[in-house]
Design a protein around this motif. Sequence first.
Motif, mmCIF file in Angstrom:
data_model
loop_
_atom_site.group_PDB
_atom_site.id
_atom_site.type_symbol
_atom_site.label_atom_id
_atom_site.label_comp_id
_atom_site.label_asym_id
_atom_site.label_seq_id
_atom_site.Cartn_x
_atom_site.Cartn_y
_atom_site.Cartn_z
ATOM 1 N N LEU A 61 0.909 -1.123 -0.011
ATOM 2 C CA LEU A 61 -0.069 -0.099 -0.213
ATOM 3 C C LEU A 61 0.992 1.236 0.021
ATOM 4 N N SER A 62 1.076 1.937 -1.329
ATOM 5 C CA SER A 62 1.677 3.034 -1.358
ATOM 6 C C SER A 62 0.715 4.331 -1.481
ATOM 7 N N VAL A 63 0.838 5.384 -0.627
ATOM 8 C CA VAL A 63 -0.145 6.421 -0.401
ATOM 9 C C VAL A 63 0.715 7.868 -1.118
ATOM 10 N N CYS A 64 0.237 8.269 -2.046
ATOM 11 C CA CYS A 64 1.111 9.343 -2.742
ATOM 12 C C CYS A 64 0.527 10.520 -3.058
ATOM 13 N N PHE B 8 -5.137 11.979 -2.291
ATOM 14 C CA PHE B 8 -4.054 11.047 -2.366
ATOM 15 C C PHE B 8 -4.407 10.233 -3.514
ATOM 16 N N ASP B 9 -3.399 9.685 -4.207
ATOM 17 C CA ASP B 9 -3.413 8.448 -5.161
ATOM 18 C C ASP B 9 -2.765 7.524 -4.276
ATOM 19 N N PHE B 10 -3.516 6.119 -4.600
ATOM 20 C CA PHE B 10 -2.966 5.047 -3.814
ATOM 21 C C PHE B 10 -2.840 3.895 -4.630
ATOM 22 N N VAL B 11 -1.808 3.165 -4.367
ATOM 23 C CA VAL B 11 -1.537 1.920 -5.049
ATOM 24 C C VAL B 11 -1.672 0.859 -4.124
ATOM 25 N N PHE B 12 -2.326 -0.286 -4.223
ATOM 26 C CA PHE B 12 -2.577 -1.498 -3.457
ATOM 27 C C PHE B 12 -2.457 -2.664 -4.063
ATOM 28 N N ALA B 13 -1.818 -3.564 -3.508
ATOM 29 C CA ALA B 13 -1.942 -4.975 -4.207
ATOM 30 C C ALA B 13 -2.067 -6.017 -2.748
ATOM 31 N N PRO B 14 -3.041 -7.071 -2.847
ATOM 32 C CA PRO B 14 -3.000 -8.147 -1.836
ATOM 33 C C PRO B 14 -1.853 -8.982 -2.089
ATOM 34 N N LYS B 15 -1.890 -9.911 -1.125
ATOM 35 C CA LYS B 15 -1.144 -11.008 -1.181
ATOM 36 C C LYS B 15 -1.341 -11.779 -2.662
ATOM 37 N N VAL C 10 -3.823 -4.972 -9.268
ATOM 38 C CA VAL C 10 -3.286 -3.744 -8.616
ATOM 39 C C VAL C 10 -4.835 -2.899 -8.326
ATOM 40 N N VAL C 11 -4.910 -2.091 -7.368
ATOM 41 C CA VAL C 11 -5.854 -1.134 -7.092
ATOM 42 C C VAL C 11 -5.259 -0.092 -6.914
ATOM 43 N N TYR C 12 -5.817 1.089 -8.148
ATOM 44 C CA TYR C 12 -5.361 2.345 -8.305
ATOM 45 C C TYR C 12 -6.279 3.225 -7.938
ATOM 46 N N GLY C 13 -6.270 4.009 -6.929
ATOM 47 C CA GLY C 13 -7.441 5.066 -6.650
ATOM 48 C C GLY C 13 -7.049 6.192 -5.956
ATOM 49 N N ARG C 14 -8.051 7.278 -5.898
ATOM 50 C CA ARG C 14 -7.979 8.369 -5.163
ATOM 51 C C ARG C 14 -8.859 8.469 -3.876
ATOM 52 N N THR C 15 -8.294 9.193 -2.946
ATOM 53 C CA THR C 15 -9.202 9.175 -1.715
ATOM 54 C C THR C 15 -8.589 10.280 -0.771
ATOM 55 N N THR C 16 -9.348 10.752 -0.026
ATOM 56 C CA THR C 16 -8.955 11.742 1.178
ATOM 57 C C THR C 16 -8.542 11.310 2.204
ATOM 58 N N HIS C 17 -8.918 9.879 2.663
ATOM 59 C CA HIS C 17 -8.454 9.439 4.068
ATOM 60 C C HIS C 17 -8.335 7.985 3.636
ATOM 61 N N ILE C 18 -7.475 7.375 4.514
ATOM 62 C CA ILE C 18 -7.259 5.619 4.769
ATOM 63 C C ILE C 18 -6.944 5.624 6.054
ATOM 64 N N ARG D 271 7.901 0.567 -16.260
ATOM 65 C CA ARG D 271 7.167 1.217 -17.531
ATOM 66 C C ARG D 271 6.272 2.038 -17.078
ATOM 67 N N LYS D 272 5.755 2.169 -16.019
ATOM 68 C CA LYS D 272 4.739 3.064 -15.290
ATOM 69 C C LYS D 272 3.325 2.632 -15.650
ATOM 70 N N THR D 273 3.384 1.404 -15.918
ATOM 71 C CA THR D 273 1.852 0.611 -16.526
ATOM 72 C C THR D 273 1.332 -0.277 -15.327
ATOM 73 N N HIS D 274 2.321 -0.538 -14.027
ATOM 74 C CA HIS D 274 1.665 -1.433 -13.075
ATOM 75 C C HIS D 274 0.410 -1.154 -12.686
ATOM 76 N N ILE D 275 -0.040 0.000 -12.673
ATOM 77 C CA ILE D 275 -1.221 0.640 -12.112
ATOM 78 C C ILE D 275 -2.621 -0.309 -13.060
ATOM 79 N N PHE D 276 -2.130 -0.781 -14.341
ATOM 80 C CA PHE D 276 -3.142 -1.396 -14.943
ATOM 81 C C PHE D 276 -3.254 -2.816 -14.755
ATOM 82 N N HIS D 277 -2.278 -3.397 -13.890
ATOM 83 C CA HIS D 277 -2.390 -4.594 -13.680
ATOM 84 C C HIS D 277 -3.631 -5.207 -12.837
ATOM 85 N N PRO D 278 -4.358 -6.402 -13.217
ATOM 86 C CA PRO D 278 -5.582 -6.728 -12.804
ATOM 87 C C PRO D 278 -5.715 -6.913 -11.274
#
Length: 295
Positions: free
Chosen positions: A194-197, A218-225, A249-257, A240-247
């Motif tokens: 979980l990377s919060v950017c 925030f933009d966040f990148v999440f991957a389960p096990k 990976v969850v790439y989203g936007r939020t104000t809180h986590i 290649r900056k394309t990891h956010i499109f991997h099935p």
Amino acid sequence: MNVKVILNPYANRWRAGSRVAEVRAAFTAVGLTPDIVQTSQPREGITLAETAAAEGCDAVVAAGGDGTLNEVANGLLRAAGNGPTVPFGILPIGTANDFSDMVGLPRDLTQAARIIAAGKTRQLDAGRINDHFFINNCAVAMEPMITLENIRMKRLSGEIRYVVALLKGLVKLKAWQMELRWDGGGYTGPTYLLSVCNGPRTGGFYMAPEAAVDDGLFDFVFAPKVPKRTVLAILVRLFRKTHIFHPQVVYGRTTHITITSQPGTPIHADGEIIAEAATHIEYEILPGKLTLLQS
């Protein structure tokens, strides 16, 4: 113009300390005589920046890398109360200089000093995680584990150091059991990443390539096990900056986590480890809180 410069001599593998005269000359060239103070221990930049803001400095400048920027920004954000911070300047003399690059600041010191002298500002977002602030990136689980590997390496430098740390971290990787909640969504289960950017690039990698530092999110990148071969596939896409499109990976936007984690997870903020085993974590975006000196 009353300018305080907080310089970390240990930035860029102890090379920044040799650039004090260069820093002073850059300000002299633009007609400023700053008060330059060097830090001598971790987190000292926080106290120095908070004190400088309380004393009424017109601008407080971080001279160093992303960790130095984090400390100075933390001091200014702590001093700001409910309003925006004192103007924050940057002299990028660290290793990666991710944040300053992403906001378009020059690496040439005289050019950077000229921007500070001009006094033009821009309001940027900041993030808060528990009682700590960050301005670029803050992560739990795999990413700070790799940061710990990076810190332990003594011989390598530059981007190759991050790559080697990443591979070593992957070998040791085990999942954290987490419960996560973000605006409109969440997840409970074994977690790897979980990377919060706030900004798009961290450690030389574009973790959140679509992030903007002034959008109030925030933009966040999440991957389960997932199987480690899948982790490798995601990491290959990261280059290649394309990891956010991997099935997976969850790439989203939020104000809180909000996060609970067992076992406790390490946390890094702007590349600096702020916890090694946190079990309860809360992120909050602070829109327009940081006053950056920028042309």
